[in-house]
Design a protein around this motif. Structure first.
Motif, short mmCIF file in Angstrom:
data_model
loop_
_atom_site.label_atom_id
_atom_site.label_comp_id
_atom_site.label_asym_id
_atom_site.label_seq_id
_atom_site.Cartn_x
_atom_site.Cartn_y
_atom_site.Cartn_z
N LEU A 255 0.84 -1.20 0.00
CA LEU A 255 0.00 0.00 0.00
C LEU A 255 0.87 1.24 0.00
O LEU A 255 1.80 1.35 0.80
CB LEU A 255 -0.87 -0.01 1.26
CG LEU A 255 -1.68 1.24 1.58
CD1 LEU A 255 -2.72 1.50 0.52
CD2 LEU A 255 -2.31 1.11 2.96
N PRO B 144 -3.59 6.57 0.86
CA PRO B 144 -5.00 6.48 1.23
C PRO B 144 -5.97 6.09 0.11
O PRO B 144 -6.92 5.37 0.40
CB PRO B 144 -5.33 7.88 1.74
CG PRO B 144 -4.03 8.47 2.12
CD PRO B 144 -3.01 7.84 1.23
N TYR C 127 -5.91 3.84 -1.78
CA TYR C 127 -5.91 2.38 -1.95
C TYR C 127 -6.21 1.65 -0.65
O TYR C 127 -6.05 0.44 -0.55
CB TYR C 127 -4.56 1.93 -2.52
CG TYR C 127 -4.25 2.64 -3.81
CD1 TYR C 127 -4.88 2.28 -4.99
CD2 TYR C 127 -3.37 3.72 -3.83
CE1 TYR C 127 -4.63 2.97 -6.17
CE2 TYR C 127 -3.11 4.41 -5.00
CZ TYR C 127 -3.75 4.03 -6.16
OH TYR C 127 -3.50 4.71 -7.32
N GLY C 128 -6.67 2.38 0.36
CA GLY C 128 -6.98 1.78 1.64
C GLY C 128 -8.03 0.68 1.55
O GLY C 128 -7.93 -0.34 2.23
N ASP C 129 -9.05 0.88 0.72
CA ASP C 129 -10.09 -0.15 0.56
C ASP C 129 -9.52 -1.42 -0.04
O ASP C 129 -9.90 -2.53 0.36
CB ASP C 129 -11.24 0.36 -0.31
CG ASP C 129 -12.07 1.43 0.38
OD1 ASP C 129 -11.93 1.61 1.62
OD2 ASP C 129 -12.85 2.10 -0.31
N ALA D 169 -6.40 -2.41 0.23
CA ALA D 169 -5.56 -3.02 1.27
C ALA D 169 -6.44 -3.77 2.27
O ALA D 169 -6.09 -4.87 2.71
CB ALA D 169 -4.73 -1.96 1.97
N ALA D 170 -7.59 -3.19 2.62
CA ALA D 170 -8.51 -3.87 3.54
C ALA D 170 -9.02 -5.18 2.93
O ALA D 170 -9.11 -6.20 3.62
CB ALA D 170 -9.68 -2.95 3.89
N ARG E 107 -6.32 -7.74 3.22
CA ARG E 107 -6.26 -8.28 4.59
C ARG E 107 -7.37 -9.31 4.82
O ARG E 107 -7.15 -10.35 5.45
CB ARG E 107 -6.37 -7.15 5.61
CG ARG E 107 -5.10 -6.36 5.76
CD ARG E 107 -5.21 -5.35 6.91
NE ARG E 107 -4.08 -4.47 6.91
CZ ARG E 107 -4.04 -3.25 6.36
NH1 ARG E 107 -5.12 -2.76 5.76
NH2 ARG E 107 -2.94 -2.53 6.40
N HIS F 65 2.84 -1.15 4.27
CA HIS F 65 2.54 0.23 3.89
C HIS F 65 3.84 1.00 3.71
O HIS F 65 4.66 1.09 4.62
CB HIS F 65 1.68 0.89 4.97
CG HIS F 65 1.28 2.29 4.64
ND1 HIS F 65 1.12 3.25 5.60
CD2 HIS F 65 1.00 2.90 3.46
CE1 HIS F 65 0.76 4.39 5.03
NE2 HIS F 65 0.69 4.19 3.73
#
Length: 77
Positions: free
Chosen positions: A30, A33, A35-37, A39-40, A43, A51
Motif C-alpha cells: 500500500l 489512502p 488504496y486503503g479499501d 488493502a482492507a 487483509r 505500507h
C-alpha cells in the motif's frame, strides 16, 4: 508532446482469471489512502499488507524502498 490515450473500452474489459488464484500466498504493498479499501480487501483475504507511505506510482519515486518492501513480503508469504 501529447500523452497517449486509450479508448474507454480498454478500461471496461474483463480479464479472465483462473479459479482459486487468490488462494495462493499473496501480498499487497500500500502506498497511500486512495488504496486503503484495496488493502482492507487484501487483509480480508488473509494476505500480508505492508505500507510504504507515498502516492500513486510511488515505486517510481522510491524504487529501492518499494523493492525492499516487496522482497520482505515475498520472503514471508
Amino acid at each position: 508532446m501529447r500523452q497517449p490515450t486509450l479508448p474507454l473500452s480498454y478500461y471496461e474489459q474483463h480479464i479472465p482469471v483462473p479459479d482459486g488464484w487468490d488462494e495462493h500466498p499473496c501480498s499487497y504493498l500500500l502506498f497511500g489512502p486512495p488504496y486503503g479499501d484495496l488493502a482492507a480487501e487484501a487483509r480480508e483475504r488473509g494476505w500480508r499488507v505492508a505500507h510504504l507511505p507515498g502516492a500513486h506510482l510511488y515505486q517510481i519515486i522510491d524504487p529501492a524502498g518499494a523493492a525492499r518492501h516487496l522482497v520482505e513480503l515475498a520472503a514471508t508469504t
